[in-house]
Design a protein around this motif. Structure first.
Motif, short mmCIF file in Angstrom:
data_model
loop_
_atom_site.label_atom_id
_atom_site.label_comp_id
_atom_site.label_asym_id
_atom_site.label_seq_id
_atom_site.Cartn_x
_atom_site.Cartn_y
_atom_site.Cartn_z
N PRO A 156 27.32 30.89 40.68
CA PRO A 156 28.31 31.22 39.65
C PRO A 156 29.57 30.36 39.82
O PRO A 156 29.66 29.59 40.77
CB PRO A 156 28.61 32.69 39.94
CG PRO A 156 28.46 32.81 41.41
CD PRO A 156 27.36 31.84 41.81
N SER A 157 30.52 30.52 38.93
CA SER A 157 31.75 29.74 39.00
C SER A 157 32.67 30.26 40.09
O SER A 157 33.16 31.39 40.03
CB SER A 157 32.48 29.79 37.65
OG SER A 157 33.78 29.26 37.76
N GLY A 158 32.94 29.42 41.09
CA GLY A 158 33.83 29.82 42.18
C GLY A 158 35.27 29.97 41.74
O GLY A 158 35.97 30.88 42.17
N HIS A 159 35.74 29.05 40.88
CA HIS A 159 37.10 29.13 40.37
C HIS A 159 37.33 30.44 39.62
O HIS A 159 38.35 31.10 39.79
CB HIS A 159 37.39 27.96 39.41
CG HIS A 159 37.69 26.66 40.09
ND1 HIS A 159 36.76 25.99 40.85
CD2 HIS A 159 38.83 25.90 40.12
CE1 HIS A 159 37.30 24.87 41.31
NE2 HIS A 159 38.55 24.79 40.88
N THR A 160 36.35 30.80 38.79
CA THR A 160 36.48 32.02 38.00
C THR A 160 36.43 33.25 38.89
O THR A 160 37.15 34.22 38.66
CB THR A 160 35.36 32.09 36.94
OG1 THR A 160 35.33 30.87 36.20
CG2 THR A 160 35.59 33.24 35.98
N THR A 161 35.58 33.21 39.91
CA THR A 161 35.52 34.32 40.86
C THR A 161 36.87 34.54 41.51
O THR A 161 37.38 35.67 41.59
CB THR A 161 34.46 34.06 41.94
OG1 THR A 161 33.17 33.94 41.34
CG2 THR A 161 34.42 35.19 42.95
N THR A 162 37.48 33.45 41.99
CA THR A 162 38.79 33.55 42.64
C THR A 162 39.85 34.06 41.67
O THR A 162 40.69 34.90 42.04
CB THR A 162 39.22 32.17 43.17
OG1 THR A 162 38.27 31.73 44.15
CG2 THR A 162 40.60 32.22 43.80
N ALA A 163 39.83 33.57 40.45
CA ALA A 163 40.83 33.96 39.45
C ALA A 163 40.74 35.45 39.12
O ALA A 163 41.77 36.14 39.07
CB ALA A 163 40.65 33.13 38.18
N PHE A 164 39.54 35.95 38.91
CA PHE A 164 39.39 37.37 38.55
C PHE A 164 39.60 38.28 39.76
O PHE A 164 40.07 39.42 39.61
CB PHE A 164 38.03 37.61 37.89
CG PHE A 164 38.03 37.32 36.42
CD1 PHE A 164 38.28 38.32 35.50
CD2 PHE A 164 37.79 36.04 35.95
CE1 PHE A 164 38.31 38.06 34.13
CE2 PHE A 164 37.82 35.75 34.60
CZ PHE A 164 38.07 36.77 33.68
N ALA A 165 39.26 37.80 40.95
CA ALA A 165 39.57 38.56 42.16
C ALA A 165 41.09 38.69 42.30
O ALA A 165 41.62 39.76 42.64
CB ALA A 165 38.98 37.88 43.39
N SER A 166 41.81 37.61 42.03
CA SER A 166 43.27 37.62 42.09
C SER A 166 43.86 38.55 41.03
O SER A 166 44.83 39.27 41.29
CB SER A 166 43.82 36.21 41.90
OG SER A 166 43.40 35.35 42.94
N ALA A 167 43.28 38.51 39.84
CA ALA A 167 43.77 39.35 38.74
C ALA A 167 43.60 40.83 39.06
O ALA A 167 44.49 41.65 38.82
CB ALA A 167 43.04 39.00 37.45
N GLU A 168 42.45 41.19 39.63
CA GLU A 168 42.21 42.58 40.00
C GLU A 168 43.11 42.99 41.16
O GLU A 168 43.58 44.14 41.23
CB GLU A 168 40.75 42.79 40.37
CG GLU A 168 40.38 44.20 40.79
CD GLU A 168 40.59 45.25 39.71
OE1 GLU A 168 40.61 46.45 40.06
OE2 GLU A 168 40.73 44.89 38.52
N PHE A 169 43.39 42.06 42.06
CA PHE A 169 44.33 42.30 43.16
C PHE A 169 45.72 42.62 42.61
O PHE A 169 46.37 43.58 43.04
CB PHE A 169 44.37 41.05 44.05
CG PHE A 169 45.37 41.09 45.16
CD1 PHE A 169 45.40 42.13 46.08
CD2 PHE A 169 46.29 40.05 45.31
CE1 PHE A 169 46.33 42.15 47.12
CE2 PHE A 169 47.22 40.05 46.35
CZ PHE A 169 47.23 41.11 47.25
N LEU A 170 46.17 41.84 41.64
CA LEU A 170 47.45 42.09 40.99
C LEU A 170 47.45 43.45 40.29
O LEU A 170 48.42 44.22 40.38
CB LEU A 170 47.76 40.97 39.99
CG LEU A 170 49.02 41.12 39.12
CD1 LEU A 170 50.27 41.17 39.99
CD2 LEU A 170 49.11 39.96 38.12
N ARG A 171 46.37 43.75 39.60
CA ARG A 171 46.27 45.03 38.88
C ARG A 171 46.32 46.21 39.86
O ARG A 171 47.02 47.20 39.62
CB ARG A 171 44.99 45.09 38.06
CG ARG A 171 44.93 46.28 37.09
CD ARG A 171 43.57 46.42 36.46
NE ARG A 171 42.62 46.98 37.40
CZ ARG A 171 42.47 48.29 37.62
NH1 ARG A 171 43.21 49.16 36.97
NH2 ARG A 171 41.57 48.73 38.48
N GLN A 172 45.57 46.11 40.94
CA GLN A 172 45.53 47.20 41.91
C GLN A 172 46.91 47.46 42.52
O GLN A 172 47.31 48.61 42.71
CB GLN A 172 44.54 46.87 43.04
CG GLN A 172 43.08 46.91 42.65
CD GLN A 172 42.56 48.33 42.47
OE1 GLN A 172 43.17 49.30 42.90
NE2 GLN A 172 41.41 48.46 41.83
#
Length: 261
Positions: A156-172
């Motif tokens: 899968p896309s590594g960049h996208t994985t990192t971006a959405f992991a970061s976004a969920e981190f911010l949300r949490q």
């Protein structure tokens, strides 16, 4: 009897009018210095939270063997190339980390999130470990060719994985402050995913799966960290010296407790 009455009366006068009387009855107790960072989640809440990331990941895997979804990937690529000839940017290499960096920037600006510096850093590190454990093995076992033909580690896309992991981190970290922090974080993550497709580095299915893995990684980190912290980072009790004393004056009595480490 008369002597007893005089003693009681004398004690009453002293109690009500003394400027300060101190009783040294100090005792030691143990007081915890930290609290658990997260509550336990019930089964219903956990399963509900898994619907979106698992659905995105499932789509990505199905697309690897579905001719219809592969054709959708190819037609999307053809449309982008036709309408945006020569498009190229490297901003996605940096934008993927923006939501996570925002967590620290907001704290520096005085907008406090859910966890302290140590806990949030540990959580993000744990998220990175989990996401890497998902993505790296898949990249070299699925051997999916990139749209530009540069290599065969597209899924899968590594960049996208990192971006959405970061976004969920911010949300949490900030969902209890305002939902807009999470919304902005996810908008940035979606932009990173789109740029990976526009840069001709990933298929749409790669990006969809990457988003799912990113969200799932952060959720898992927040679910398992309390248990890890309890086991490996046990709260050390603090010896507190409790010194009760009372002050009498102005018609009242105040009992005060001093806590000393």
């Amino acid at each position: 009897m008369k002597t007893l009455f005089v003693c009681i009366a004398t004690f009453g006068i002293l109690f009500c009018n003394a400027q300060q009387m101190v009783v040294d009855t100090s005792i030691y107790v143990q007081a915890p210095v930290n609290k658990a960072i997260s509550k336990n989640y019930d089964t219903k809440t956990t399963l509900k939270a898994l619907i979106i990331p698992v659905g995105l990941i499932t789509y990505g895997f199905i697309a690897q063997g579905s001719n219809e979804l592969k054709q959708l990937d190819k037609s999307t690529k053809a449309t982008i190339i036709t309408n945006h000839v020569g498009f190229k940017t490297t901003i996605d290499n940096y934008l993927q980390f923006a939501p996570a960096i925002s967590v620290y920037a907001l704290n520096l600006c005085g907008v406090k999130g859910k966890n302290n510096l140590k806990d949030r850093t540990t959580l993000y590190t744990l998220t990175t470990i989990i996401s890497t454990g998902f993505v790296k093995p898949l990249k070299y076992t699925t051997k999916s060719a990139r749209p530009d033909g540069s290599c065969d580690n597209s899924f899968p896309s590594g960049h996208t994985t990192t971006a959405f992991a970061s976004a969920e981190f911010l949300r949490q970290e900030y969902k209890d402050v305002s939902p807009w922090y999470g919304i902005v974080g996810y908008a940035v993550a979606a932009t990173v995913g789109s740029l990976r497709v526009y840069n001709n580095k990933h298929w749409v299915s790669d990006v969809v799966a990457g988003a799912g893995f990113g969200i799932l990684s952060t959720k898992l980190a927040y679910w398992i960290y309390p248990s890890i912290k309890k086991k490996f980072f046990k709260n050390k009790p603090m010896n507190a010296l409790i010194m009760p004393y009372y002050q009498a004056g102005n018609g009242g009595v105040a009992f005060v407790y001093n806590f000393r480490k």
